[in-house]
Write a protein that holds these residues in place. Structure first.
Motif, PDB file in Angstrom:
ATOM      1  N   ASP A 159       0.861  -1.176   0.000  1.00  0.00           N
ATOM      2  CA  ASP A 159       0.000   0.000   0.000  1.00  0.00           C
ATOM      3  C   ASP A 159       0.901   1.231   0.000  1.00  0.00           C
ATOM      4  OD1 ASP A 159      -1.869   1.988   0.450  1.00  0.00           O
ATOM      5  OD2 ASP A 159      -3.042   0.790   1.862  1.00  0.00           O
ATOM      6  N   ILE A 160       0.870   1.994  -1.087  1.00  0.00           N
ATOM      7  CA  ILE A 160       1.705   3.187  -1.227  1.00  0.00           C
ATOM      8  C   ILE A 160       0.786   4.397  -1.353  1.00  0.00           C
ATOM      9  CG2 ILE A 160       3.505   4.322  -2.570  1.00  0.00           C
ATOM     10  CD1 ILE A 160       4.299   1.609  -3.675  1.00  0.00           C
ATOM     11  N   ARG A 161       0.972   5.370  -0.466  1.00  0.00           N
ATOM     12  CA  ARG A 161       0.125   6.562  -0.482  1.00  0.00           C
ATOM     13  C   ARG A 161       0.995   7.814  -0.562  1.00  0.00           C
ATOM     14  NH1 ARG A 161      -5.484   5.154   2.499  1.00  0.00           N
ATOM     15  NH2 ARG A 161      -5.345   2.886   2.242  1.00  0.00           N
ATOM     16  N   PRO A 162       1.294   8.260  -1.767  1.00  0.00           N
ATOM     17  CA  PRO A 162       2.109   9.471  -1.919  1.00  0.00           C
ATOM     18  C   PRO A 162       1.269  10.729  -1.738  1.00  0.00           C
ATOM     19  CG  PRO A 162       1.573   8.567  -4.068  1.00  0.00           C
ATOM     20  CD  PRO A 162       0.956   7.644  -3.051  1.00  0.00           C
ATOM     21  N   ALA A 163       1.870  11.725  -1.125  1.00  0.00           N
ATOM     22  CA  ALA A 163       1.230  13.037  -1.057  1.00  0.00           C
ATOM     23  C   ALA A 163       1.492  13.737  -2.383  1.00  0.00           C
ATOM     24  CB  ALA A 163       1.794  13.833   0.108  1.00  0.00           C
ATOM     25  N   LEU A 164       0.523  13.709  -3.284  1.00  0.00           N
ATOM     26  CA  LEU A 164       0.727  14.249  -4.628  1.00  0.00           C
ATOM     27  C   LEU A 164       1.071  15.730  -4.597  1.00  0.00           C
ATOM     28  CD1 LEU A 164      -2.138  12.459  -6.607  1.00  0.00           C
ATOM     29  CD2 LEU A 164       0.272  11.828  -6.451  1.00  0.00           C
ATOM     30  N   SER A 165       0.670  16.403  -3.544  1.00  0.00           N
ATOM     31  CA  SER A 165       0.950  17.837  -3.447  1.00  0.00           C
ATOM     32  C   SER A 165       2.432  18.119  -3.275  1.00  0.00           C
ATOM     33  CB  SER A 165       0.175  18.440  -2.269  1.00  0.00           C
ATOM     34  OG  SER A 165       0.559  17.812  -1.052  1.00  0.00           O
ATOM     35  N   THR A 166       3.241  17.098  -2.926  1.00  0.00           N
ATOM     36  CA  THR A 166       4.677  17.319  -2.712  1.00  0.00           C
ATOM     37  C   THR A 166       5.511  16.879  -3.914  1.00  0.00           C
ATOM     38  OG1 THR A 166       5.121  15.151  -1.689  1.00  0.00           O
ATOM     39  CG2 THR A 166       4.326  16.904  -0.250  1.00  0.00           C
ATOM     40  N   LEU A 167       4.893  16.375  -4.974  1.00  0.00           N
ATOM     41  CA  LEU A 167       5.647  15.838  -6.099  1.00  0.00           C
ATOM     42  C   LEU A 167       6.191  16.923  -7.030  1.00  0.00           C
ATOM     43  CD1 LEU A 167       3.657  12.669  -7.219  1.00  0.00           C
ATOM     44  CD2 LEU A 167       5.894  12.767  -6.119  1.00  0.00           C
ATOM     45  N   GLY A 168       5.455  17.990  -7.207  1.00  0.00           N
ATOM     46  CA  GLY A 168       5.856  19.013  -8.163  1.00  0.00           C
ATOM     47  C   GLY A 168       6.721  20.096  -7.550  1.00  0.00           C
ATOM     48  N   PRO A 169       6.958  21.164  -8.294  1.00  0.00           N
ATOM     49  CA  PRO A 169       7.760  22.276  -7.781  1.00  0.00           C
ATOM     50  C   PRO A 169       7.122  22.895  -6.541  1.00  0.00           C
ATOM     51  CG  PRO A 169       7.445  22.458 -10.161  1.00  0.00           C
ATOM     52  CD  PRO A 169       6.532  21.374  -9.684  1.00  0.00           C
ATOM     53  N   ARG A 170       7.964  23.301  -5.587  1.00  0.00           N
ATOM     54  CA  ARG A 170       7.467  23.936  -4.376  1.00  0.00           C
ATOM     55  C   ARG A 170       7.087  25.380  -4.660  1.00  0.00           C
ATOM     56  NH1 ARG A 170      11.131  22.451   0.789  1.00  0.00           N
ATOM     57  NH2 ARG A 170      10.171  24.435   1.393  1.00  0.00           N
ATOM     58  N   SER A 171       6.005  25.813  -4.030  1.00  0.00           N
ATOM     59  CA  SER A 171       5.528  27.181  -4.247  1.00  0.00           C
ATOM     60  C   SER A 171       6.509  28.216  -3.706  1.00  0.00           C
ATOM     61  CB  SER A 171       4.162  27.369  -3.581  1.00  0.00           C
ATOM     62  OG  SER A 171       4.252  27.092  -2.183  1.00  0.00           O
ATOM     63  N   ASP A 172       7.332  27.825  -2.716  1.00  0.00           N
ATOM     64  CA  ASP A 172       8.288  28.774  -2.153  1.00  0.00           C
ATOM     65  C   ASP A 172       9.649  28.714  -2.846  1.00  0.00           C
ATOM     66  OD1 ASP A 172       9.272  26.349  -1.291  1.00  0.00           O
ATOM     67  OD2 ASP A 172       9.165  26.809   0.847  1.00  0.00           O
ATOM     68  N   GLY A 173       9.747  27.885  -3.908  1.00  0.00           N
ATOM     69  CA  GLY A 173      10.994  27.788  -4.646  1.00  0.00           C
ATOM     70  C   GLY A 173      12.060  26.955  -3.982  1.00  0.00           C
ATOM     71  N   GLY A 174      11.714  26.300  -2.874  1.00  0.00           N
ATOM     72  CA  GLY A 174      12.683  25.494  -2.143  1.00  0.00           C
ATOM     73  C   GLY A 174      12.923  24.145  -2.790  1.00  0.00           C
ATOM     74  N   PRO A 175      13.819  23.341  -2.209  1.00  0.00           N
ATOM     75  CA  PRO A 175      14.147  22.030  -2.772  1.00  0.00           C
ATOM     76  C   PRO A 175      12.980  21.057  -2.613  1.00  0.00           C
ATOM     77  CG  PRO A 175      15.205  22.304  -0.646  1.00  0.00           C
ATOM     78  CD  PRO A 175      14.589  23.627  -0.989  1.00  0.00           C
TER      79      PRO A 175
END
Length: 272
Positions: A159-175
């Motif tokens: 069972d794998i549950r990724p937080a899709l909101s963390t997959l793309g570019p960060r809104s604050d420009g961070g890593p």
């Protein structure tokens, strides 16, 4: 991820050699190719099994350093484990994972007793403040209808549950900081599953819109503790994504908040 011992011999340098037959089917793949973490865990299992007759039952693969020569297809594999040292506390084993006439992975495994339940003398654990012991309500598992359904075939066995909101570019420009919760289906997580989770994240290159195949070239994993039963929390971070190469670090934390696995890998940036 079972092994069948097929042969024993003595290597050219005098080291004991154990040969195993294994297999990884299509459920251990990312896209069409066998998952790097699954191959690392299979090598670790071969090393542990090779020395099990002479070691304490608590011995585990506390460090695994794997170099990936090519990406094999699902199917039968042969593992050749050469014992380099039989120690009272630490043993060393080299493992080659072969398919046909080609070596796909070469791994150096250090076997010893991992940490016990005693609290560490010092620990900086970035996962616990960011992630709850269980996935938040409504976080969907990878499966039918999920955006990653046809890529992450590991979801057939866990069972794998990724937080899709963390997959793309960060809104604050961070890593990039990719978060996911993982556990096997119907059984408790063990050492080998925890090692697999050290390579379970989607590539951090998603943060720069590079979402294709990102082959791992080298991966080193440390087993810090035996995982408790329950969800494993995984955070994947990165220091630099270059034009050709990127790094990725995984921290795997169990239900009790203990770091159980740390990994670092060097991989190739997907083409545009």
């Amino acid at each position: 991820m079972t092994l069948a011992r097929t042969d024993d011999a003595t290597g050219r340098d005098g080291g004991d050699v154990a040969v195993f037959a294994g297999a990884l089917n299509e459920h251990w793949t990312i896209g069409p190719k066998v998952h790097g973490g699954a191959m690392l865990a299979l090598c670790a299992n071969a090393a542990r099994t090779a020395v099990a007759g002479d070691a304490a039952p608590e011995i585990e693969p506390v460090a695994v350093s794997a170099s990936y020569l090519w990406a094999p297809d699902p199917g039968p594999m042969q593992l050749v484990a050469t014992i380099r040292k039989r120690g009272r506390r630490v043993s060393l084993v080299d493992v080659e994972l072969n398919q046909g006439e080609r070596t796909a992975v070469r791994a150096a495994i250090t076997l010893a007793e991992p940490e016990h339940q005693a609290p560490p003398l010092l620990s900086f654990n970035p996962v616990v403040p960011l992630m709850t012991p269980e996935p938040p309500p409504g976080l969907e598992p990878i499966g039918p209808g999920h955006p990653m359904e046809h890529i992450v075939h590991l979801a057939h066995g866990c069972d794998i549950r990724p937080a899709l909101s963390t997959l793309g570019p960060r809104s604050d420009g961070g890593p990039p900081v990719i978060e996911m919760w993982v556990r096997p289906k119907d059984v408790a997580p063990d050492v080998l599953f925890a090692l697999l989770c050290g390579d379970v994240s989607a590539p951090v290159t998603y943060a720069v819109d590079r979402t294709g195949w990102a082959p791992t070239v080298q991966l080193t994993a440390y087993l810090r503790a035996i995982p408790a039963d329950g969800w494993l929390r995984v955070i994947c971070t990165c220091m630099q994504i270059g034009q050709d190469w990127f790094d990725a670090d995984h921290i795997v934390v169990d239900r009790d908040g203990r770091i159980v696995v740390q990994t670092r890998q060097l991989a190739m940036v997907p083409a545009q």
